[in-house]
Motif scaffolding. Structure first.
Motif, PDB file in Angstrom:
ATOM      1  N   THR A  61      -6.119  -0.165  51.513  1.00  0.00           N
ATOM      2  CA  THR A  61      -5.363   1.183  51.019  1.00  0.00           C
ATOM      3  C   THR A  61      -4.590   1.951  51.923  1.00  0.00           C
ATOM      4  O   THR A  61      -3.273   2.347  51.716  1.00  0.00           O
ATOM      5  N   ILE A  62      -5.193   1.862  53.220  1.00  0.00           N
ATOM      6  CA  ILE A  62      -4.416   2.613  54.396  1.00  0.00           C
ATOM      7  C   ILE A  62      -3.157   1.996  54.601  1.00  0.00           C
ATOM      8  O   ILE A  62      -2.208   2.588  54.896  1.00  0.00           O
ATOM      9  N   THR A  63      -3.400   0.761  54.703  1.00  0.00           N
ATOM     10  CA  THR A  63      -1.959   0.013  55.257  1.00  0.00           C
ATOM     11  C   THR A  63      -1.023   0.066  54.208  1.00  0.00           C
ATOM     12  O   THR A  63       0.227   0.272  54.573  1.00  0.00           O
ATOM     13  N   VAL A  64      -1.214   0.041  52.798  1.00  0.00           N
ATOM     14  CA  VAL A  64      -0.409   0.204  51.779  1.00  0.00           C
ATOM     15  C   VAL A  64       0.371   1.595  51.938  1.00  0.00           C
ATOM     16  O   VAL A  64       1.556   1.820  51.797  1.00  0.00           O
ATOM     17  N   LEU A  65      -0.504   2.602  52.039  1.00  0.00           N
ATOM     18  CA  LEU A  65      -0.132   4.015  52.130  1.00  0.00           C
ATOM     19  C   LEU A  65       0.807   4.196  53.309  1.00  0.00           C
ATOM     20  O   LEU A  65       1.983   4.663  53.229  1.00  0.00           O
ATOM     21  N   ILE A  66       0.369   3.663  54.650  1.00  0.00           N
ATOM     22  CA  ILE A  66       1.247   3.578  55.795  1.00  0.00           C
ATOM     23  C   ILE A  66       2.714   2.890  55.528  1.00  0.00           C
ATOM     24  O   ILE A  66       3.780   3.657  55.824  1.00  0.00           O
ATOM     25  N   GLY A  68       4.085   2.389  52.758  1.00  0.00           N
ATOM     26  CA  GLY A  68       5.018   3.180  51.551  1.00  0.00           C
ATOM     27  C   GLY A  68       5.508   4.271  52.228  1.00  0.00           C
ATOM     28  O   GLY A  68       6.742   4.552  52.103  1.00  0.00           O
ATOM     29  N   LEU A  69       4.796   5.009  53.186  1.00  0.00           N
ATOM     30  CA  LEU A  69       5.513   6.148  53.869  1.00  0.00           C
ATOM     31  C   LEU A  69       6.498   5.885  54.800  1.00  0.00           C
ATOM     32  O   LEU A  69       7.606   6.467  54.933  1.00  0.00           O
TER      33      LEU A  69
END
Length: 157
Positions: A61-66, A68-69
């Motif tokens: 989740t953290i990897t996908v958020l970073i 995406g940002l």
């Protein structure tokens, strides 16, 4: 356990850094982006394998958020405008000089006209075209139509 965390964070960090470099500095799909994706995927996979499913979900989740940002920022920062074509080519054939050719003037083809090519009139090369037929090189031609920068010719039989 600490070594697993260091490995996962290092792989994901280097992978995301390569993906960010790909998005901002090297547009297109290159080896930098592919390598970044592979390193990030290996880091997430090791996170699942070594640290457990729940921790793997959090890491993913953290990897996908970073990622995406980073993707959002790359479009928001207008970094892509450096690579966009902004100039227009407004040149035209035979625009360098105004020809003084007349209807009925005769010349000789330099190249094959398929249906466009080059012909020689009064010791000057001109881009000409036919009405659709093919004309071999070194064939006598006659101007049948002049339309601004278009010179329409036909083969002389």
């Amino acid at each position: 356990m600490l070594l697993d965390w260091i490995t996962v964070i290092s792989l994901i960090g280097i992978g995301l850094l390569l993906i960010i470099v790909e998005l901002i500095f090297v547009p297109g799909t290159t080896i930098v982006g592919i390598l970044g994706f592979i390193l990030t995927a290996i880091g997430v996979w090791i996170g699942y394998a070594a640290l457990g499913t729940d921790t793997g979900h959090i890491i993913l989740t953290i990897t996908v958020l970073i990622a995406g940002l980073a993707f959002f920022y790359s479009f928001r920062s207008d970094s892509w405008t450096r690579f966009a074509l902004k100039d227009q080519n407004k040149g035209r054939v035979n625009e360098d000089y105004q020809h003084t050719l007349q209807l009925g003037e005769e010349g000789r083809t330099i190249s094959a006209l398929r249906p466009q090519g080059t012909a020689l009139f009064a010791d000057r090369h001109h881009e000409v075209q036919t009405l659709g037929e093919f004309v071999a090189p070194n064939t006598p031609v006659r101007i049948v139509k002049l339309n601004q920068n278009k010179i329409i010719v036909e083969a002389i039989s």
